[in-house]
Enzyme design. Sequence first.
Site, short mmCIF file in Angstrom:
data_model
loop_
_atom_site.label_atom_id
_atom_site.label_comp_id
_atom_site.label_asym_id
_atom_site.label_seq_id
_atom_site.Cartn_x
_atom_site.Cartn_y
_atom_site.Cartn_z
N ASP A 1 72.42 66.68 57.79
CA ASP A 1 71.99 68.05 57.56
C ASP A 1 71.36 68.07 56.17
OD1 ASP A 1 71.43 70.71 57.69
OD2 ASP A 1 73.42 71.33 58.36
C1 BGC Z 1 70.91 73.81 58.68
C2 BGC Z 1 70.40 72.94 59.81
C3 BGC Z 1 68.89 72.90 59.80
C4 BGC Z 1 68.42 72.41 58.44
C5 BGC Z 1 66.92 72.31 58.32
C6 BGC Z 1 70.29 73.43 57.35
O1 BGC Z 1 70.59 74.39 56.38
O2 BGC Z 1 72.31 73.74 58.62
O3 BGC Z 1 70.86 73.42 61.05
O4 BGC Z 1 68.41 72.10 60.83
O5 BGC Z 1 68.89 73.31 57.45
O6 BGC Z 1 66.32 73.55 58.29
#
Ligand code: BGC
Length: 675
Positions: free
Chosen positions: A239
């Site tokens: 993540d």
């Molecule tokens: C989220 C993810 C997401 C990523 C990219 C993160 O803050 O938890 O689910 O895919 O950002 O945007």
Amino acid sequence: MSKTVRPTVRASKLLAAMSTSDKLALLTGVDTTAAPYADGGAGYAGYVPPNPRLCIPALTLNDGPAGVADGQLGTTAFPAPIAQAATWDPGLEQSLGAAIGWEAWQKGIDVLLGPNVNIARVPENGRNFEAFGEDPFLSSAMAVADIDGIQQNPVIATVKHYPVNSEETNRYSISENLDERTLREIYLPPFVAAVKDAKVGAVMCAYGLVNIVYSCQDANLMGTVLRKELRFGGIVVSDWNATRSAPASAAAGLDLVMPTSANAVTTLAAGIEAGTVTPQLIDQMVTHVLTSMFRLGLFDHPPPPRQNVYLAHVSTPADEGVALQVAEEGTVLLKNAGNTLPLHLGAHKTIAVVGAPAGAATSAFVGGGGSAYVTAPNAITPLQALTTRAAKAKDDVTYADGTDPAAAAAVAASADVAVVFAYDQEREGYDRADLELPAGQDQVIEAVAKANPHTIVVLDTGGPVLMPWLDQVAGVVEAWYPGEEDGTAIAAVLFGDAEPGGRLPQTFPTSDTALPTSSPDQWPGADDAQDAIFSEGIDVGYRWYDATKTAPLFPFGFGLSYTRFRYRHLKVKTVGSNVTVKFTVENDGRRAGTDVPQLYLDDPAAAHEPPKQLAGFQRVDLQPDETTTVMLTIPKRSFAYWNTTTHAWTVAPGLYRILVGSSSRDIRLRGFVRR
Ligand code: BGC
């Protein structure tokens, strides 16, 4: 996609031509401003540059679960995943996935960051809207269908957030502490299904910790479970900024450090130099990335070259049709006293429409916030759509925005029926403080209900809310975050042009305390919300309501129809180790309608399972008096529990009761089978 050479073989050939710096460059991203189509970096979540010398294409990564997001323009804002799950229609979900995948590809995006399959443990979770609800079986079915659809395109789907991410409070530092059985039975199944059944190309590890180990550094869950046990050979991506140490994460099973990390390159290179990171490990990581890229067709089917792709409109009428169908099919009719719905007012009647989400179908009302947020500048407001639809019936619509209860009541008092639209605003990064509707909306609903006995409440919420006014209103419709077809869908459902075909994928509680995670140690967590204690164990969602005999406000699986259904003739048949269940469903009302009969298993006491668990369902559309036979095969795994002595699935010998019903609390047919 090459028909002859296997992706792993192609990956290993390419790997042989790569230098260490070629390899390290493939294991992390750079700033998205470098992306060729980015407009000043806007519109993309992540970017791994291409390697022109070796003909390795770039990787462009974007969210997500409700449509191509991250500020992209001209993409379809689909209903939120909680609404998708409420359709109980994997076939339609596959079409939705295919549409999102196609739009992503048109936008030059080749890794789609979705679906989110985190199980709804805590109804206050700020990302409740973004996943498929509280049941692992339903979540798995929806995830598999979604991924199948996305990956029909040369696009890698990413199932997230592995293995657990049940709340947003302290999401970077919280440790979610749970036992092995709970993890296996409740939280892992959708990931397992994504890997095994849908052959997902990427898995995203979560921000937080599980049992005090960072998810993106967890050698047991990433290495042993995902890599060895499930034989996942694709990309494990972190993540965004969830990697604390690239070498430690790499050793545990991570491949791709996102979004950018010069530090990852430096520390991995230093590790190679010092002999603490082996070249074999780096090769393995690169192989995982390349294998998914080859397998999903990224080398063979590059996105169409085009100018100004960031501005391009890629949403099609067909995609909008899917969005509309999901919104209609996912809308759940919760209460309909005196058959107030569908609206059959007769000519020259007045409908009072109340509430902010009715008048302004902005992205904020049609979707949830955060990375899954899809811009929806062309969303159709309920007010527009209801006015148009009412005009056809020669009825009038009046409107109050709901900021003033007295003004709303006045508009409602002079109408034949009042429809109040209420909202919550879930967003990533924050949990809801409680389950009340915000901004004094309960008072507005009460005032309108007092002024007009024919009051219908339409909920545009991302999950359960409390309904202190439930006894005072004639009807309640849960429309979730309905996406850009918002008004069109709700007008069709309220007027009966479409059936409210949804069933709840999540229990609605009667209060903030009569629910499985009512103790502060469970949510937001002990030690100043640093440790979420999963003391409810496997009793998540309806499993807990059943086990503790607690009455829900509306149970899992519940949803009314405009017609009635009868279930009959249950037959349970065992052929070898397969158990098939057959029964008939008859529409014995006067309208065509949709039903979702559900099959639950009640295990023998020795299994120590909750009183019932979903093991099958089927959506059926029936004309008046039409009868259909539903046939469901119970998956073998549904008969098993996770045995913590042998660390394996085990079937407890004994009598399994088979329960068929229209919700988890309305069981109409009973049978049994021995195992
Ligand atoms: C989220 C993810 C997401 C990523 C990219 C993160 O803050 O938890 O689910 O895919 O950002 O945007």
